[in-house]
Design an enzyme around this catalytic site. Sequence first.
Site, short mmCIF file in Angstrom:
data_model
loop_
_atom_site.label_atom_id
_atom_site.label_comp_id
_atom_site.label_asym_id
_atom_site.label_seq_id
_atom_site.Cartn_x
_atom_site.Cartn_y
_atom_site.Cartn_z
N ASP A 1 -14.14 37.13 50.63
CA ASP A 1 -14.01 37.81 51.92
C ASP A 1 -13.62 39.29 51.83
OD1 ASP A 1 -11.59 36.82 51.05
OD2 ASP A 1 -10.98 35.95 52.96
N ASP B 1 -6.94 30.83 51.49
CA ASP B 1 -7.20 30.56 50.07
C ASP B 1 -7.12 29.07 49.75
OD1 ASP B 1 -7.01 33.27 50.18
OD2 ASP B 1 -5.26 33.47 48.88
N HIS C 1 -12.24 35.39 45.61
CA HIS C 1 -12.28 35.31 47.07
C HIS C 1 -13.39 36.22 47.61
CE1 HIS C 1 -7.82 33.95 46.70
NE2 HIS C 1 -8.68 33.14 46.10
N ASP D 1 -10.82 27.91 44.82
CA ASP D 1 -9.98 28.34 45.94
C ASP D 1 -10.88 28.34 47.17
OD1 ASP D 1 -7.90 28.81 44.16
OD2 ASP D 1 -7.68 30.94 44.65
N CYS E 1 -7.82 36.61 55.18
CA CYS E 1 -7.03 35.80 54.23
C CYS E 1 -5.83 35.14 54.88
CB CYS E 1 -6.51 36.68 53.10
SG CYS E 1 -7.77 37.51 52.16
N1 NVA Z 1 -10.12 39.83 45.07
C1 NVA Z 1 -10.44 40.57 46.24
C2 NVA Z 1 -9.45 40.31 47.34
C3 NVA Z 1 -9.69 39.12 48.10
C4 NVA Z 1 -8.71 38.93 49.21
C5 NVA Z 1 -10.39 42.04 45.97
O1 NVA Z 1 -9.41 42.46 45.37
O2 NVA Z 1 -11.27 42.77 46.40
#
Ligand code: NVA
Length: 373
Positions: free
Chosen positions: A251, A112, A249, A198, A357
């Site tokens: 990923d 991150d 994020h 991030d 992550c």
């Molecule tokens: N915000 C993303 C997680 C990323 C690690 C989700 O909750 O799917």
Amino acid sequence: MSRPTNLVNSWNEWDPLREIVVGVADNACFEPTEPGHRPQLRTPDGGSAPFPTGPKPAEMIERANEQLDGLVRLLESQGVTVHRPVAPDLASPLRTPDFQVENQYCVVCPRDVMITLGNEIIEATMSRRARYFEYQAYRKLVYSYWNNDPGMVWTVAPKPSMADSMYRQEFWEWPLEERHRRMHSSEFCVTQDEVVFDAADISRFGRDIVVQESMTTNRSGIHWLKRHLEPRGFRVHPVHFPLDFFPSHIDCTFVPLRPGLVLTNPERPLREGEEQLFLRNGWELVDVPQPTSTNDEMPKYCQSSKWLSMNVLSISPTKVVCEEREKPLQDLLDKLGFEVFPVPFRDVFEYGGSLHCATWDVNREGTAEDYFP
Ligand code: NVA
């Protein structure tokens, strides 16, 4: 004897891995409520309860560390050099000229905060107060690269104020219909006034960098990345997943595994038109199967979605590490020709993520390929 040069070299998410950082759970605290984040504790009746504050209990930290250590052993058995951050005290309140926060969070998810783009390491601005100083856990390591790799470029992105004025508090109150109405506006809890990103909103494809606009990365952050990276030969492509109303994020949404193949999230399609870059260059976008847990079945304090299932880590274009329970995804990967390494990792989920992550690759074989000529 002096160490070899080019210690810092990683252009994409899949080339053969040589050196990586894996987070540690030491000193971790519960993530505090703050303008950029409202952790929720779901109750069995579908309601919510106050989220705990302060340090996490020792046995929870131990369980997460066991699984993180298991990942380290696997990577080392594959010939990968692994480094760990040093966790500072995270439990004390933090005060800067612009904000206060009751405690910091953890140093489990270097992805991150830190990113390697070729021979450059960038420390992201971050978007949440409790994570403002997280880069410090990696500084000793960054200095060792800086001191031993003369070609390494070290960039610290501009720190935002994280003052109240940087956030849009009403975001958290918007009802579902309002979120539907706004789904193409890409306005979330952070305003556009300061540069915010991030590192985990970025996915690397050689010369091409894909960046998700999200709660943790605003358009000013993407603009900064463009202005910083494009003169260095990168192309920066903003992407959007309008059906994800709380995006943060990339990923768990869009996960490249080798040239020509991206795993995609069937509940979070790309904004219409954005898939063209991939399709016209012959890439396959393959939807992953449903995760083995529903959102309600995720570990108690986990604030991420069930899609942590697809947060896999590539050891090479043919080898992928996957959470041990995610059999349907493992079967898909197997069919796609990968060797799959299942590891237990659910005790790490409440620290902000899964296998991708919790890592930050600093060195993978390979160079700056152009996959989208
Ligand atoms: N915000 C993303 C997680 C990323 C690690 C989700 O909750 O799917």
